[in-house]
Design an enzyme around this catalytic site. Structure first.
Site, PDB file in Angstrom:
ATOM      1  CD  GLU A 323      26.572  42.433  57.332  1.00 14.91           C
ATOM      2  OE1 GLU A 323      27.738  43.146  56.022  1.00 14.91           O
ATOM      3  OE2 GLU A 323      27.980  42.234  58.414  1.00 14.91           O
ATOM      4  CD  GLU A 328      28.896  40.958  63.313  1.00 12.99           C
ATOM      5  OE1 GLU A 328      29.230  40.555  62.895  1.00 12.99           O
ATOM      6  OE2 GLU A 328      28.902  41.900  64.079  1.00 12.99           O
TER       7      GLU A 328
END
Length: 499
Positions: A323, A328
């Protein structure tokens, strides 16, 4: 229509990618694990042309700071500096220009002159036969200044990764450090730092735009269905309340607006909020390239937006398949996070071997460009074009066998506004509307065929001898008898160019 092709050998990743230099092969004349006893002198940061790397442990005498890196271009004049407490020390900078696994150093000439093949590229001062000089040719009254002069990279240096060493020592150009009894680098409180220098040539990098969305459809439109689909609701924090409702993912004023909103009808969907998430799974994926996404966040407690990448199915289960989190943020923190996940980092707990997560202090309510450059052996994270951190492929086959570098297959894109559950981002205010706006997302990839290959003689295809499928560079299969559009395809482990 007649199709002609030229065949190219498809090299493996190991053959086509430069193996990153390992600091272990560059000699140090003392115990790398030594801790300084001279606490009056400490190196806390190194800076190259405005880009600063902070030393994680100033008490160490040797710092392997790879794969952190500086970036430069051939022929560029670079301005180094150090944040160092104490005086009467000199900084020496080395670059393994010929990439032979060592620093080839000669004593400076008269007035501190450095030859073109000398891999000592800058020094703050040294006592020479004709006096005290630095590498800029300045005659020094003494050797009290630690700051090194500017230096220029060779104009003909090839793009790639080079080992760079910063040494603070007393009056000695040995890259391993001075260790005589009178003036040991440890006794004097010096230090050695190894870091990567990435040399790039923007004019020849060869990146081409292969995917983009500027989100410029009419207000109220859904994202382009040829590029995006709604993500699927599941049991993870980010996707537990995903909805395909128009209210949570739509276009407005040239932006994609992703929201988390109070659920207006819990009688038909028994969740407290609806969240927006779109992805290119099954529509677009790629292996290696550069992604840039411009976005702004409305910060609020419980907010958990992201721009990230996941492996295109079919693939192994998470996190074995990897990933890549380009961006974020959590709650109202003015912090951008950049993280990778793998079996090595997540299941086996090697989050700092190498470091797998980075953060940058930014005002998330303002527009910023968050990026990742994904090469065959390293991931480089940036904010507004400035380096933030890297995650590199190991050279150790045993570590690779434990899932340290799963980033060898196609990944797709995800943009979303979710909310936390109290574990990282806090629990949401279910009466509040959360929002993140995405101005654009762009994906670039290097050209697969260089000029020499384009000039190869082309041979006509009369008929196919087998039924093996073609695959385009997005991994989409085509029958062997398909009439292919011009472009680059893979067949039988080789690249072909259809003109």
């Amino acid at each position: 229509m007649k199709y002609i092709v030229s065949l190219l050998v498809l090299f493996t990743v190991a053959a086509s990618a430069q193996e990153l230099p390992s600091a272990d092969s560059y000699a140090v004349n003392f115990d790398r694990n030594a801790v300084r006893t001279n606490t009056g002198r400490r190196l806390t940061a190194i800076t190259l042309s405005g880009n600063t790397l902070t030393i994680p442990n100033p008490m160490c005498m040797y710092v392997d700071f790879t794969p952190q890196l500086f970036t430069a271009q051939p022929g560029q004049t670079l301005m180094p500096s150090v944040a160092f407490t104490g005086a009467w020390m000199q900084t020496y900078i080395y670059i393994d220009l010929n990439q032979n696994g060592r620093f080839d150093v000669q004593e400076p000439g008269p007035q501190g002159q450095l030859g073109a093949d000398n891999e000592l590229v800058s020094f703050a001062g040294m006592g020479l036969a004709d006096g005290n000089y630095n590498s800029a040719g300045q005659n020094l009254a003494d050797l009290s200044d630690v700051q090194p002069p500017a230096f220029t990279l060779p104009a003909n240096i090839s793009p790639g990764f080079y080992m760079m060493r910063w040494k603070i020592d007393w009056d000695d150009c040995d890259p391993g450090g001075r260790v005589d009894e009178q003036n040991s680098i440890i006794k004097n409180g010096g230090v050695i730092v190894d870091v990567l220098l990435r040399v790039t040539d923007e004019a020849t990098e060869g990146y081409q735009l292969i995917f983009a969305d500027e989100f410029d459809l009419p207000n109220g439109s859904r994202p382009d269905p040829g590029k995006w689909r709604s993500s699927t609701r599941s049991g993870s924090t980010w996707n537990r309340w995903i909805s395909d409702a128009e209210e949570v993912a739509f276009l407005q004023d040239g932006n994609l607006v992703c929201r988390a909103i109070p659920n207006p009808d819990t009688s038909t969907d028994n969740v407290p909020m609806l969240t927006g998430a779109i992805e290119t799974r099954g529509l677009f994926s790629f292996t290696y390239g550069k992604v840039e996404v411009r976005l702004q966040v409305d910060p609020y407690t419980g907010s958990f937006p992201a721009a990230w990448m996941m492996p295109q199915p079919p693939c192994e289960v998470w996190p074995n398949s990897g990933e890549i989190d380009i961006f974020e943020s959590v709650d109202a923190q003015n912090t951008a996070f950049h993280t990778i996940h793998s079996h090595w980092s997540y299941d086996l707990g090697h989050k700092n071997d190498p470091k797998s997560s980075f953060f940058e202090n930014v005002n998330i309510a303002q527009w910023h460009i968050y990026g990742v450059e994904w090469l065959e052996n390293i991931l480089i994270f940036t904010v507004d074009g400035n380096f933030v951190g890297t995650y590199a492929r190991s050279n150790d086959e045993d570590i690779l066998a434990q899932g340290q570098w799963p980033f060898t297959h196609p990944f797709y894109l995800i943009l979303n506004q979710s909310v936390g559950n109290g574990s990282w981002a806090k629990n949401p205010d279910t009466s509040h509307t959360y929002e993140t706006r995405f101005d654009y997302i762009r994906v670039y990839q290097k050209s697969s065929v260089d000029d020499a290959v384009r000039d190869m003689p082309l041979q006509p295809i009369i008929q196919h001898q087998n039924t093996a499928a073609y695959y385009d560079l997005l991994g989409r299969p085509y029958p062997a008898t398909a009439r292919l559009r011009p472009g680059i395809y893979i067949r039988d482990g080789k690249k072909i160019v259809i003109n």
